[in-house]
Enzyme design. Structure first.
Site, PDB file in Angstrom:
ATOM      1  N   CYS A  73     -19.321 -30.968  15.417  1.00  0.00           N
ATOM      2  CA  CYS A  73     -18.929 -30.784  13.585  1.00  0.00           C
ATOM      3  C   CYS A  73     -20.221 -29.404  13.458  1.00  0.00           C
ATOM      4  O   CYS A  73     -21.869 -30.024  13.104  1.00  0.00           O
ATOM      5  CB  CYS A  73     -19.228 -31.805  13.397  1.00  0.00           C
ATOM      6  SG  CYS A  73     -19.214 -31.718  11.263  1.00  0.00           S
TER       7      CYS A  73
ATOM      8  N   ASP B  76       0.950  -0.830   0.710  1.00  0.00           N
ATOM      9  CA  ASP B  76       0.256  -0.003   0.021  1.00  0.00           C
ATOM     10  C   ASP B  76       1.240   1.379   0.124  1.00  0.00           C
ATOM     11  O   ASP B  76       0.196   1.876  -0.854  1.00  0.00           O
ATOM     12  CB  ASP B  76      -1.375  -0.442   0.874  1.00  0.00           C
ATOM     13  CG  ASP B  76      -2.033  -0.999   0.876  1.00  0.00           C
ATOM     14  OD1 ASP B  76      -2.350  -1.269   0.105  1.00  0.00           O
ATOM     15  OD2 ASP B  76      -2.923  -1.483   1.997  1.00  0.00           O
ATOM     16  N   TYR B  77       1.870   1.528   0.852  1.00  0.00           N
ATOM     17  CA  TYR B  77       2.995   2.272   1.021  1.00  0.00           C
ATOM     18  C   TYR B  77       3.651   2.706  -0.823  1.00  0.00           C
ATOM     19  O   TYR B  77       3.550   3.814  -1.105  1.00  0.00           O
ATOM     20  CB  TYR B  77       3.982   1.890   1.819  1.00  0.00           C
ATOM     21  CG  TYR B  77       5.242   3.229   2.690  1.00  0.00           C
ATOM     22  CD1 TYR B  77       4.439   4.113   2.772  1.00  0.00           C
ATOM     23  CD2 TYR B  77       6.232   3.305   1.272  1.00  0.00           C
ATOM     24  CE1 TYR B  77       5.705   5.690   3.075  1.00  0.00           C
ATOM     25  CE2 TYR B  77       7.003   4.817   1.233  1.00  0.00           C
ATOM     26  CZ  TYR B  77       6.571   5.349   2.187  1.00  0.00           C
ATOM     27  OH  TYR B  77       7.806   6.460   1.899  1.00  0.00           O
TER      28      TYR B  77
ATOM     29  N   CYS C  30     -22.473 -32.366  10.453  1.00  0.00           N
ATOM     30  CA  CYS C  30     -22.930 -33.733  10.630  1.00  0.00           C
ATOM     31  C   CYS C  30     -23.516 -33.209  12.623  1.00  0.00           C
ATOM     32  O   CYS C  30     -24.599 -34.333  13.140  1.00  0.00           O
ATOM     33  CB  CYS C  30     -22.582 -34.795  10.709  1.00  0.00           C
ATOM     34  SG  CYS C  30     -20.706 -35.088  11.095  1.00  0.00           S
TER      35      CYS C  30
ATOM     36  N   GLU D  53      21.051  -4.206   7.496  1.00  0.00           N
ATOM     37  CA  GLU D  53      19.468  -5.074   8.020  1.00  0.00           C
ATOM     38  C   GLU D  53      19.372  -5.653   8.874  1.00  0.00           C
ATOM     39  O   GLU D  53      20.015  -6.744   8.773  1.00  0.00           O
ATOM     40  CB  GLU D  53      19.045  -5.152   6.912  1.00  0.00           C
ATOM     41  CG  GLU D  53      17.775  -5.168   6.454  1.00  0.00           C
ATOM     42  CD  GLU D  53      17.013  -3.682   5.863  1.00  0.00           C
ATOM     43  OE1 GLU D  53      15.863  -3.243   6.082  1.00  0.00           O
ATOM     44  OE2 GLU D  53      18.292  -3.086   5.564  1.00  0.00           O
TER      45      GLU D  53
ATOM     46  N   LYS E 247      17.150  -7.754  -0.298  1.00  0.00           N
ATOM     47  CA  LYS E 247      16.454  -6.844  -0.285  1.00  0.00           C
ATOM     48  C   LYS E 247      15.697  -7.677   0.823  1.00  0.00           C
ATOM     49  O   LYS E 247      14.742  -8.607   1.117  1.00  0.00           O
ATOM     50  CB  LYS E 247      15.274  -6.257  -0.850  1.00  0.00           C
ATOM     51  CG  LYS E 247      15.350  -4.841  -0.370  1.00  0.00           C
ATOM     52  CD  LYS E 247      14.085  -3.989  -0.964  1.00  0.00           C
ATOM     53  CE  LYS E 247      13.906  -2.964  -0.887  1.00  0.00           C
ATOM     54  NZ  LYS E 247      12.785  -2.751   0.420  1.00  0.00           N
TER      55      LYS E 247
ATOM     56  N   LYS F 258      22.888  -3.448  -7.986  1.00  0.00           N
ATOM     57  CA  LYS F 258      24.008  -2.416  -7.590  1.00  0.00           C
ATOM     58  C   LYS F 258      25.090  -2.477  -8.636  1.00  0.00           C
ATOM     59  O   LYS F 258      25.181  -3.589  -9.251  1.00  0.00           O
ATOM     60  CB  LYS F 258      24.564  -2.231  -6.577  1.00  0.00           C
ATOM     61  CG  LYS F 258      23.415  -2.228  -5.317  1.00  0.00           C
ATOM     62  CD  LYS F 258      24.521  -2.438  -3.822  1.00  0.00           C
ATOM     63  CE  LYS F 258      23.305  -2.489  -3.153  1.00  0.00           C
ATOM     64  NZ  LYS F 258      23.596  -2.474  -1.381  1.00  0.00           N
TER      65      LYS F 258
ATOM     66  N   CYS G 189     -13.669 -34.931  14.273  1.00  0.00           N
ATOM     67  CA  CYS G 189     -14.969 -35.335  13.619  1.00  0.00           C
ATOM     68  C   CYS G 189     -14.547 -37.033  13.367  1.00  0.00           C
ATOM     69  O   CYS G 189     -14.353 -37.396  12.663  1.00  0.00           O
ATOM     70  CB  CYS G 189     -16.193 -34.874  13.240  1.00  0.00           C
ATOM     71  SG  CYS G 189     -17.407 -35.265  11.901  1.00  0.00           S
TER      72      CYS G 189
ATOM     73  N   ARG H 203      18.561   4.859  10.994  1.00  0.00           N
ATOM     74  CA  ARG H 203      18.410   5.229   9.897  1.00  0.00           C
ATOM     75  C   ARG H 203      17.527   7.292  10.447  1.00  0.00           C
ATOM     76  O   ARG H 203      18.045   7.622   9.520  1.00  0.00           O
ATOM     77  CB  ARG H 203      18.108   4.621   8.853  1.00  0.00           C
ATOM     78  CG  ARG H 203      18.046   5.756   6.797  1.00  0.00           C
ATOM     79  CD  ARG H 203      17.289   5.120   6.030  1.00  0.00           C
ATOM     80  NE  ARG H 203      15.842   3.919   6.189  1.00  0.00           N
ATOM     81  CZ  ARG H 203      15.132   3.747   4.730  1.00  0.00           C
ATOM     82  NH1 ARG H 203      16.616   3.686   3.948  1.00  0.00           N
ATOM     83  NH2 ARG H 203      14.442   3.419   5.079  1.00  0.00           N
TER      84      ARG H 203
END
Length: 720
Positions: free
Chosen positions: A411, A39-40, A414, A176, A118, A293, A430, A139
């Site tokens: 269940c 989403d970002y 049944c 990282e 990554k 890179k 079950c 960072r």
């Protein structure tokens, strides 16, 4: 105020800026993101497109001009000696090619690229002076971070004193910090046991662990680190390339990845990306892409950087595996072996290329361990890009309306009381295996699956119709034995409720709001549909399937294709398997005591043996051809990869097994031959690396006709 910009564009830019600033603050400062990386990325691409159309919108405060987020006041602030940047992203081969073209326009042909994984963790900056660790920092906004030195010192992989010779006077190491997936799951379980909110994903777990005020808490969590770059490097050995820098830092005792590689040309970059796209769960840590890179440092310096990212590097982002969505409910489904499995019902959302509305939760203990509640916003991912899985809740978004899940006692189909099959089992089942409609429906659908009889015309809707017609009629299939004794006139009468695959829930007709009912096998005029002829044609073909597929179709617990193939290869007939002692079954490779016990237990049940006898009476094959004949591939393990011209994957497998050979899914030093066709993938590469003989279509024919010695003579070796 900027002029010439439509009000709508200016308003949307403001909305996007606010959303991205809030997301950055929650990600970099609070370590509690409430939107997924996918989403970002989507929001960032939208604002970049807006600014491309209206450059006047670009200001120093725009999220596109900043890295990270302002720091907090919980830790002392420190300034990095060199700025830490983010990375530009590529989501397609065209975007990757465009990045290479831009770089080559500036500096000419690029000789080599360094490719590395990554890691989805927390970026940190370590500063060493005369080889001694003097500071560790987050960072932050790229220029200023938070001093987390005391916490960094608790991570075993990070040396406090560099070793070796010619150590730089000052060295900034970028890397990282991550929490291994297995450790993340154990950490979350301990947090839930302590009544605390679990972390949404391993990245949050790493960040939350590293930013503890008390380093003793950090020390108890098995954090790790991988180096992926450097900033200031003063004195000592001066690297000539990114890869050279990594090897020098490795010699200093720093944790450098063993999964990076230097390649020539864009085509090899794509191979690296494709390999880890297929094997994303191979590393012990979460990854969300590949970083590419320019390897030569002189070219890196010539290419320079923008305000946000270096022009000499780019991040290839895989399709999102993780998204956030609302958990609307937790229900249970009953499988073919009676296992009752909770699953999440979610607001439908697209992840890894398909829309997902359901995800497994495995069992009640798993629901508790994950700490999810009905109504939670949850993190959803596709494990192995296939199976939807709920990772955990986004606890910060709870508003108090969420509720706990309670496992049912009976269940849902049944009404039989549920229980564990044996003491200590985490699963409940079950026990009404013979008459539970859910179990019969799931078993019949499984019988028709590709791993068993491979009956194309018998899908989930048909399996439901055959086992659960509307009252007052009885179903034509009361157990699997009836499948090969169907009658056309009986089929024409069937009316059945359509059910959702995976959940078994009735589908609702959007027009009437009632359960959807179909006459599956007949037209409105009462005539058989064309699918009926196809079904009977497929049933006749299924009778000729090899013995191992018949064994799989019986739904014996623990007996999948591997064990079934081993049993068929060893005993060659159903009667011999039934007559074999538990000790004889256990002695078969790929079987063992658990499977052997399950096989003996299954055949001791009267109605189970009735299924076998009904199939036998209908003409289903109960022994493999040539059961008394020679077995020239006895003891030979074969791996099949790629598309063969002469055989389908199934027919190639059957051909090897008919001659006594074993077909394996993994290449090892014990593999006898790797048979390859078009697009063989990583198995071919591994065979070359291990020196396993390779057979093309022609070589495979030699193996089948003349045996392993003759095949060895025509095999392709790694030296060729």
């Amino acid at each position: 105020m900027a002029t010439g910009i439509p009000d709508e564009a200016r308003q949307r830019h403001g909305e996007l800026s606010q959303e991205l600033d809030d997301a950055n603050y929650r990600y970099y400062v609070l370590d509690q993101p409430t939107i997924s990386d996918a989403d970002y990325d989507r929001l960032m691409r939208q604002i970049l497109e807006l600014e491309s159309e209206h450059p006047e919108l670009i200001t120093p405060d725009s999220p596109t001009q900043k890295v990270g987020s302002p720091i907090t006041t919980e830790f002392d602030t420190v300034e990095h000696l060199e700025r830490m940047q983010s990375l530009d992203n590529a989501f397609s081969t065209d975007e990757l090619s465009a990045w290479v073209a831009r770089a080559e326009k500036e500096v000419g042909t690029l000789a080599s690229f360094l490719c590395e994984l990554k890691i989805d963790g927390l970026a940190v900056n370590l500063t060493y002076e005369q080889g001694r660790l003097v500071r560790g920092a987050t960072r932050g906004d790229g220029r200023t971070g938070e001093d987390i030195t005391n916490n960094i010192r608790t991570i075993e992989a990070i040396p406090t004193q560099l070793k070796g010779e010619d150590i730089p006077d000052v060295l900034e190491v970028r890397g990282e910090v991550y929490l291994p997936v297995e450790a993340f799951e154990k950490l979350n379980e301990s947090l839930v046991d302590a009544g605390k909110a679990p972390f949404a994903n391993p990245r949050n777990g790493a960040a939350g662990s590293l930013r503890q005020k008390d380093p003793r808490v950090t020390a108890k969590r098995p954090l790790n680190m991988i180096v992926h770059g450097f900033g200031t490097w003063t004195g000592g050995t001066q690297p000539e390339s990114q890869s050279h820098a990594y090897e020098v830092m490795r010699s200093f005792g720093l944790p450098v990845s063993d999964r990076y590689t230097v390649v020539d040309g864009l085509e090899e970059v794509r191979h690296y990306i494709e390999h880890y796209g297929e094997n994303r769960h191979e590393p012990a840590y979460e990854i969300d892409g590949v970083v590419v890179k320019v390897d030569q440092l002189t070219l890196q310096r010539r290419l320079g950087s923008t305000s946000r990212w270096p022009r000499w590097a780019i991040a290839w982002k895989y399709p999102p595996q993780e998204v956030n969505t609302r958990l609307l409910d937790i229900r249970v489904g009953v499988g073919r072996t009676g296992r009752v499995t909770p699953y999440g019902v979610m607001e439908p959302i697209k992840v890894a290329g398909s829309t997902v509305a359901y995800a497994t939760l495995h069992n009640a203990d798993e629901v508790r361990r994950k700490g999810v509640k009905i109504g939670d916003m949850v993190v959803l991912r596709k494990a192995g890009d296939v199976i939807p899985e709920i990772v955990g809740p986004v606890a910060d978004l709870r508003d108090g309306s969420e509720r706990e899940f309670a496992m049912p006692t009976h269940c849902p189909e049944c009404d039989t009381e549920l229980r564990a099959q044996k003491e200590g089992d985490v699963d409940i089942r079950c026990p009404n295996a013979r008459n539970c409609p859910a179990q019969l429906r799931e078993r019949l659908y499984f019988v028709a699956g590709r791993g068993a009889f491979d009956i194309e015309a018998l899908g989930y809707v048909a399996a439901t119709a055959l086992t659960q017609p509307l009252e007052p009629d009885d179903p034509p299939v009361k157990n699997e034995g009836d499948l090969f004794h169907l009658d056309i006139d009986e089929l024409k009468k069937i009316k059945s409720v359509v059910r959702e695959q995976r959940t078994g829930l009735p589908k609702i007709d959007p027009k009437t709001g009632e359960e959807k009912v179909v006459t599956f096998f007949a037209t409105k005029a009462g005539e058989p549909k064309k699918t009926v002829d196809k079904l009977f044609e497929e049933l006749e073909k299924a009778k000729r399937q090899p013995l191992w597929r018949v064994l799989v179709g019986l739904s014996i617990r623990h007996v999948g294709p591997t064990a079934a193939q081993a049993l068929a290869r060893e005993f060659r007939s159903m009667d011999r398997i039934i007559e074999a002692s538990e000790e004889e079954l256990t002695a078969v490779e790929d079987v063992g005591p658990t499977i052997a016990a399950a096989v003996k237990d299954w055949f001791e049940v009267d109605w189970h043996r009735e299924i076998v006898e009904k199939w036998r009476a209908a003409g289903v094959r109960m022994e493999d051809e040539g059961s008394e004949g020679p077995r020239p591939l006895e003891g030979v393990s074969v791996v099949i990869t790629g598309s063969l011209e002469s055989h389908s994957r199934d027919s190639a497998t059957a051909a090897v097994q008919a001659l006594g050979g074993k077909v394996s899914s993994a290449v090892s030093k014990k593999t006898g031959f790797v048979v390859f066709g078009d697009s063989p993938g990583s198995k071919y590469d591994k065979a070359v690396k291990l020196g396993v003989p390779l057979l093309d279509d022609a070589g495979f024919a030699v193996l089948l006709e003349k045996g392993p010695d003759a095949a060895t003579e025509v095999a392709i070796t790694s030296e060729e």
